[in-house]
Design a protein around this motif. Structure first.
Motif, short mmCIF file in Angstrom:
data_model
loop_
_atom_site.label_atom_id
_atom_site.label_comp_id
_atom_site.label_asym_id
_atom_site.label_seq_id
_atom_site.Cartn_x
_atom_site.Cartn_y
_atom_site.Cartn_z
N GLY A 146 0.81 -1.21 0.00
CA GLY A 146 0.00 0.00 0.00
C GLY A 146 0.84 1.25 0.00
N VAL A 147 0.13 2.37 0.17
CA VAL A 147 0.78 3.68 0.26
C VAL A 147 0.46 4.26 1.63
N PHE A 148 1.47 4.81 2.27
CA PHE A 148 1.34 5.29 3.65
C PHE A 148 1.88 6.72 3.70
N ASP A 149 1.30 7.53 4.58
CA ASP A 149 1.84 8.88 4.75
C ASP A 149 1.77 9.28 6.22
N PHE A 150 2.03 10.54 6.51
CA PHE A 150 2.12 10.99 7.90
C PHE A 150 1.15 12.15 8.15
N ALA A 151 0.04 12.16 7.37
CA ALA A 151 -0.94 13.25 7.46
C ALA A 151 -1.89 13.01 8.64
N THR A 152 -1.31 12.98 9.83
CA THR A 152 -2.06 12.77 11.07
C THR A 152 -1.62 13.87 12.04
N PRO A 153 -2.44 14.14 13.08
CA PRO A 153 -2.10 15.23 13.99
C PRO A 153 -0.70 15.11 14.60
N ASP A 154 -0.28 13.91 14.94
CA ASP A 154 1.06 13.76 15.53
C ASP A 154 2.05 13.14 14.55
N ASN A 155 1.73 13.20 13.25
CA ASN A 155 2.62 12.68 12.20
C ASN A 155 2.99 11.21 12.39
N ARG A 156 2.02 10.42 12.88
CA ARG A 156 2.24 8.98 12.90
C ARG A 156 1.82 8.42 11.55
N MET A 157 2.42 7.30 11.16
CA MET A 157 2.17 6.75 9.83
C MET A 157 0.72 6.29 9.68
N ARG A 158 0.14 6.67 8.56
CA ARG A 158 -1.27 6.41 8.28
C ARG A 158 -1.37 5.61 6.98
N VAL A 159 -2.40 4.80 6.88
CA VAL A 159 -2.67 4.11 5.63
C VAL A 159 -3.35 5.11 4.69
N ARG A 160 -2.69 5.43 3.60
CA ARG A 160 -3.33 6.33 2.64
C ARG A 160 -4.17 5.52 1.65
N SER A 161 -3.61 4.41 1.19
CA SER A 161 -4.38 3.53 0.29
C SER A 161 -3.79 2.13 0.34
N LEU A 162 -4.62 1.16 0.05
CA LEU A 162 -4.16 -0.22 -0.09
C LEU A 162 -4.23 -0.60 -1.56
N HIS A 163 -3.22 -1.38 -1.99
CA HIS A 163 -3.24 -1.82 -3.38
C HIS A 163 -4.42 -2.77 -3.58
N PRO A 164 -4.97 -2.83 -4.78
CA PRO A 164 -6.12 -3.70 -5.04
C PRO A 164 -5.82 -5.14 -4.59
N GLY A 165 -6.77 -5.72 -3.85
CA GLY A 165 -6.61 -7.10 -3.39
C GLY A 165 -5.93 -7.24 -2.04
N VAL A 166 -5.42 -6.13 -1.49
CA VAL A 166 -4.75 -6.20 -0.18
C VAL A 166 -5.76 -5.83 0.91
N THR A 167 -5.79 -6.60 1.99
CA THR A 167 -6.70 -6.29 3.10
C THR A 167 -5.94 -5.59 4.21
N ILE A 168 -6.69 -4.85 5.02
CA ILE A 168 -6.07 -4.14 6.13
C ILE A 168 -5.51 -5.15 7.15
#
Lengths: 283, 252
Positions: free
Chosen positions: B183-205
């Motif tokens: 997937g794709v991950f970023d840090f767009a959270t209040p405390d800049n912790r890593m967030r799931v931005r998107s999962l590649h097709p077919g990948v589950t959380i």
């Protein structure tokens, strides 16, 4: 005009135990290997090696010459991890001063400029500051007041570099695509030795490259070693590329003491002429 | 033409360079190299790319192109790389042997630095890259050894380390994203912790959680990663990576 030509052994005779030696080139590229091998087979010890590290660092670690390595990385490029350096670090037989690559350049530049340090942001927030407690910060004396890393000068006793061409007086020329930092190593050092693929008459220096390739001038060099194949097995473009097959054999010796003994006997504990003869025989 | 997981990863790497303008893209590794080429072929045509050595190449040469197959538009020896990165006109996409929830990256060693269990490359340019300009990461095999609670050495500076610096010191720090085979991950959270931005097709959380050594921030609706267009797929297969090297890095 001084004729500065000498042999690898003459260079080693000018080096003492405990000295700090800077080595030019980058990774497994344009390393002064014939001089490095001469150090490796000498009785010298307790050296501090300052290098954008490749097999120069590995070979000197493997032969017990090294007290400390100052580096941003040590790599064989096509083989990402230098196995002999790796073994020495994991056994804990050497001290280490690990830096960001840009900090490393700044340290050489500070030494070349005869400054105690140069400021940079590189290193801030990283563990470079934790693992090297000797590193300090400095506050900008201007209104901004920013706190920066004070990268200390990397003062060298000796610089060793390898160029494509040079003359007997110490003018040196790189013909490959990247000059690396060899001029900075020379300017940061008290004694400077340059091996070259070929010594040419001064008037021939511009026959193979433009004026921009004359990166090293004779003020920067105390001794010139004519060393054909002197960077082998690292790259020395356009004269030759990396000897990948040889490099693989070198890398394999880190895991096998018997392979290492054989390699040492044939490829390290030999003078430059014998090395070249062995290389010719190998084909 | 069906998009493979590798194609999705290449498009995600390309998207990381979106909007970067006339700066140097420094992709480290196969999939990032394909991604930067795709970005330059499409929506980020002003990017500067090198041949991986010291030549700035015009246009978009295929991966593994020989010297005589490229048009050289400039010179970028190592010294100019440092000069450039200190100006900030660069976006690097590095790898990571370890990366934590704040984006601290380790490429130096495993175990204590003083005497490591495994010596790796060394810090290389990671401390300077991360403090001077935008950085992204590419991880070909997403697992909990790589995406871990705590890195053994901070080579590349993450958000908690940057937060501990002064505003002046951290003003150029940006970890834009972390792209993995899942997937794709970023840090767009209040405390800049890593967030799931998107999962590649077919990948589950669940698959991502099982393979991550820390708690990821997960939104209520998790987007699916962008699937490259037919045009982009043709470019990847025919122009950018005709030998399929990226596809070998991320098997279908």
């Amino acid at each position: 005009m001084a004729d500065k030509r000498m042999s690898e052994a003459d260079v080693v005779a000018r080096i003492e135990d405990g000295m700090t030696i800077g080595v030019g080139g980058w990774g497994s590229r344009r390393k002064p290997m014939s001089i490095i091998r001469e150090i490796a087979r000498s009785p010298l010890k307790d050296l501090t090696i300052v290098s954008y590290g490749g097999p120069d660092v590995g070979l000197l670690c493997a032969t017990g010459k090294v007290k400390k390595v100052v580096y941003g990385f040590v790599s064989l490029d096509s083989i990402p991890l230098e196995p002999h350096f790796r073994a020495a670090r994991q056994k804990g037989t050497i001290e280490a001063f690990e830096l960001d690559e840009g900090m490393f350049q700044w340290g050489l530049y500070a030494a070349a400029n005869r400054l105690p340090f140069l400021p940079t942001r590189a290193g801030l927030g990283s563990d470079i500051m934790r693992i090297n407690p000797q590193l300090k910060t400095v506050k900008s004396p201007y209104e901004d007041g920013e706190e920066l890393v004070a990268m200390p000068a990397l003062n060298l006793d000796v610089a060793l570099i390898h160029m494509n061409r040079g003359d007997a007086r110490g003018n040196g020329q790189f013909l490959g695509p990247d000059p690396y930092f060899d001029d900075l190593f020379c300017n940061a050092a008290k004694q400077r030795f340059m091996s070259v693929e070929k010594v040419v008459p001064t008037e021939d220096l511009l026959k193979e490259g433009s004026i921009h390739t004359l990166k090293i001038n004779r003020m920067m060099v105390d001794g010139v070693v004519e060393a054909p194949q002197g960077a082998h097995f690292t790259t020395c473009e356009p004269d030759y590329g990396r000897d990948e097959a040889f490099q693989k054999e070198y890398a394999a010796t880190a895991k096998d003491p018997e392979l290492w003994s054989a390699f040492y006997a044939k490829w390290v504990d030999v003078d430059a002429a014998t090395y070249r003869a062995n290389l010719a025989e190998r084909g | 033409m069906e998009a493979t997981r590798s194609d999705i990863c290449i498009a995600a790497c390309a998207d990381a360079f979106r909007g970067d303008g006339e700066i140097m893209a420094s992709p480290m590794g196969t999939t990032p190299a394909a991604g930067a080429r795709l970005a330059k072929s499409t929506f980020s045509q002003d990017l500067l790319l090198t041949d991986g050595v010291c030549r700035i190449v015009s246009g978009v040469p295929k991966m593994g192109a020989k010297l005589d197959e490229m048009t050289i538009e400039g010179w970028m020896p190592y010294r100019l790389v440092f000069d450039t990165l200190w100006t900030g006109r660069r976006h690097v996409m590095m790898g990571a042997t370890q990366i934590d929830k704040y984006g601290n990256q380790n490429i130096s060693c495993i175990g204590p630095w003083e005497q490591p269990k495994v010596q790796l490359l060394g810090a290389r340019g990671a401390p300077g890259n991360t403090i001077y300009h935008t950085t992204s990461y590419w991880i070909a095999k997403h697992n909990s050894r790589v995406l871990c609670e705590k890195v053994d050495m901070v080579s590349g500076v993450g958000y908690d380390r940057a937060a501990a610096l002064s505003p002046e010191q951290r003003r150029f720090h940006e970890i834009r994203c972390v792209i993995t085979n899942l997937g794709v991950f970023d840090f767009a959270t209040p405390d800049n912790r890593m967030r799931v931005r998107s999962l590649h097709p077919g990948v589950t959380i669940e698959e991502v959680r099982d393979n991550t050594g820390f708690d990821l921030v997960v939104g209520e609706d998790i987007p699916t990663s962008r699937v490259p267009s037919a045009d982009e797929l043709r470019m990847i297969r025919e122009d950018i990576d005709p030998n399929g090297w990226a596809a070998k890095e991320v098997p279908a």
